[in-house]
Design a protein around this motif. Sequence first.
Motif, PDB file in Angstrom:
ATOM      1  N   LYS A 527      10.662  30.742  51.283  1.00 17.82           N
ATOM      2  CA  LYS A 527      11.331  30.413  50.133  1.00 17.82           C
ATOM      3  C   LYS A 527      11.825  29.016  49.801  1.00 17.82           C
ATOM      4  CE  LYS A 527      13.828  35.037  49.726  1.00 17.82           C
ATOM      5  NZ  LYS A 527      15.335  35.486  49.791  1.00 17.82           N
ATOM      6  N   ALA A 528      11.492  28.354  51.270  1.00 19.67           N
ATOM      7  CA  ALA A 528      11.824  26.800  51.289  1.00 19.67           C
ATOM      8  C   ALA A 528      10.867  26.417  50.096  1.00 19.67           C
ATOM      9  CB  ALA A 528      11.663  26.060  52.729  1.00 19.67           C
ATOM     10  N   ASP A 529      11.246  25.027  49.843  1.00 20.40           N
ATOM     11  CA  ASP A 529      10.255  24.305  48.788  1.00 20.40           C
ATOM     12  C   ASP A 529       9.198  23.314  49.755  1.00 20.40           C
ATOM     13  OD1 ASP A 529      11.408  25.072  46.556  1.00 20.40           O
ATOM     14  OD2 ASP A 529      12.927  23.869  46.958  1.00 20.40           O
ATOM     15  N   TYR A 530       9.750  22.803  50.975  1.00 20.37           N
ATOM     16  CA  TYR A 530       8.987  22.002  51.795  1.00 20.37           C
ATOM     17  C   TYR A 530       9.308  22.427  53.334  1.00 20.37           C
ATOM     18  CZ  TYR A 530       8.235  19.329  47.746  1.00 20.37           C
ATOM     19  OH  TYR A 530       7.896  18.748  46.463  1.00 20.37           O
ATOM     20  N   VAL A 531       8.193  22.303  54.049  1.00 20.07           N
ATOM     21  CA  VAL A 531       8.150  22.571  55.481  1.00 20.07           C
ATOM     22  C   VAL A 531       7.681  21.176  56.205  1.00 20.07           C
ATOM     23  CG1 VAL A 531       7.263  23.798  57.512  1.00 20.07           C
ATOM     24  CG2 VAL A 531       7.598  24.880  55.298  1.00 20.07           C
TER      25      VAL A 531
END
Length: 842
Positions: A527-531
């Motif tokens: 669900k995170a926008d960036y890793v």
Amino acid sequence: MFRTALRNVLTHKARLLMTVLAVMLGVAFVSGTLVFTNTISDAYQKSSAKGFDQVDVAMTADYQDAEGDKVGKLHELTRATLDKSERVPGAASAIGVVQNFTAIADKDGKLIGEGFQSQGGNYWGTKDPRYPLVGGHAPKGENEILIDSATAKRAGYEVGDTVRMSVDGPVLTPKITGIFTTDDGNVAAGGSLTLFDTVTAQKLLGKPGVYDEIDVKAKPGVSQATLKAQLDKALPKGTVSTTTGKQLADDQAEMISRSMSGMQTGLLVFAGIALFVGTFIIANTFTMLVAQRTRELALMRAVGASRRQVTRSVLIEAFVVGLVAAVTGLVAGIGIGAGLRSLMGTFDATVPDGPLVITPGTIGAALAVGVLVTMLAAWLPGRRAAKIPPVAAMSSVHAKATTKSLVLRNTLGALVSAAGIAVVLVATTMDGSDGQMPMGFGAVLLIIGVFILTPLLSRPLIAAAAPLLRTFGISGKLARQNSVRNPRRTAATASALMIGLTLITGMTVMAGSLQQAIEKMASASIKADYVVSMANGNPLSPDVEKKLKQAGDVTATSPMLNAETRIGGQSEYVTGVNGAAIRDLVGPEVDDGTFKVGGDDVVVDSETAKSYGWKTGSAFTLAYGDGKKQKLTVAGTYESNDFLSGILLDEKTLAPHESDPYNMKVMVKTSDGTSGAVQDKLEKALGTNPAVKVQSKDDISNEIAQMFTLMLNMVYGLLAMAVIVAVLGVVNTLAMSVFERSQEIGMLRAIGLDRKGIKRMVRIESLVISLFGAVLGIGLGVFFGWAAGELLASKMATYELVLPWARMGVFLLLAATVGVLAALWPARRAARLNMLEAIKAE
């Protein structure tokens, strides 16, 4: 009989040309593969050996405890160790080596090369014999570096330029004071090498005053073994390990050889496919030649030739054809090997200089493959030729296949096909790794079974096309009748194309399904926008998350801290996360309980829970790295995936017990979602560090999909050889069929069918055969793609079959194009036959 066989080869040289070409392509693929891999392997081995020219004995720190088991680094290589090694009687000089990951950016700020191939090291003194300078001078201090010539050329750097770089820490902007050449394997593979002075390298890449390795050069006349013995005696036992330069070179050569063997095996598999397809053409050619020489062979039997002599004469023809094809294929293969080596340069893969390597084994393999494949393919037609009774000399055509032989063939084909389908279906119910061998065996059985059944299948499938063929008038009707007149010949011709399209379709189905599965996994699991992660896979600095939190748009972050713990005496890795934010950053499928992480509550993936016999509410004791223990409770279980697995606990619970936990990645949620501007802002917050990757879900999916796309394109290129061989088979069959039907074509011309009609008839016949092979190939490919996908689905929950309708349509269109192009020459030849001479032909 020998003279007769040679005469027949010379008489039918035009008809045998396509057979020679088919075998030649297969042999060229085999010999080209061997030349290419041997050349690359030899170049790397010689380059590697050259890299050890300055190393007679290499010393590394020993890992030893009181019981003799290697468990931890208890000793360090210091200046004192280096000085002591230099004082050994047989030592001429010693160099301290420092090396570690170093990321260097190009002029656009992007990392040069892959992360694991980007290395840093030290330049020894003012003139390091390991790295000859081609410009500039040795570096001094943190603001000066050297870079390798390949990296300088690729990025457009020159002496005096300033570069952005990182060594697992803040971004540095040193100046390039020199450029050097190197035989380093990472550089040859497309990586980069950056050198600092020794003191700076120790500070940035390791530990001040400590070396990773000490390389000792022997005095003239002192052997490496003698120097090693002297070092072992002079240095305290258990502090260092010594290895001769020759041993290092041999180990490196063996490693290179092993790594190249995988590539060689893969390429040889595709060469084998091309040769396998070629056997259909060879068998077809000799079957037709035997049929055309029925009278001649029967007459030879009538005047005293034995069956064995007739078979031998056909095999002699095959031997001559195979030998010519093998020799020409070997020459072509040498050219292919040289071309592949040059082609690597276009993919930015630098290969060390070296001569083209043509071993006796390569020559022997090319000759053996060419001759044996041709003779084996011609053996069955040769046996058939021997069975022709002398009385057949009285008639123009030998007896056709009996109903009994066709029933036997169809029964055998049905049994083999059924066995193949059964084995494949059973394999789909097995675990991914356990089912691979049975599925491969079942696939081979099914392909063989379908090949045996192809004459039977040709009639209904070609008959289904009858309504469409009627639109072409009499030419279409004649083409359909010609296609089913000799179903065995049609089957053998179509089967060659079928095999190539089976493999291509199967790979396409799997690649498309995998790509969608990866995209679904990424969207469902993250669900995170960036890793954020390190380019080389190393742990991130603790400062990374702090800097990300300071970026204005960031609303939530969570590290992924890896730590080794023990459960019931068994080693188990756990992951520390931000318990308050993790539910907003990941979205795995929860099997039972709740996805609650915090305090004593943890979540566990279903496989781990099953292995320990846990369920929601189960309690267990975890032993941390500092020896302390804690009782934890399973709050819920979830489905693991490539992004999330194992035991998840709160970082606040884990951190007090780990002095240096591995922070493998940081998940980031932003208020504005994903966009180029947000990504740039995050990268700037981290100092535009080339060592750190900031990736969105799409970036991660595309990175993985890119690998599949590259592999798929490589497979397409390699299987193109088999398709080309199949095209030659269609051309060969049509050309010989035109010769065989000269009287018939002459009669058609005589009763009013014009040249355009004859051309159209041959083209449509070719089109029908090609499309017949394509339909079978695509059908089998879809089945195999589905079956292989079932194996993958056992390891990847998001996998589901995706049929690439557009690409399958393209494959059919390509098959139709192949059919039209393959018929150009035979159709032209048929149209140009003189009707009166054709009618008189026998």
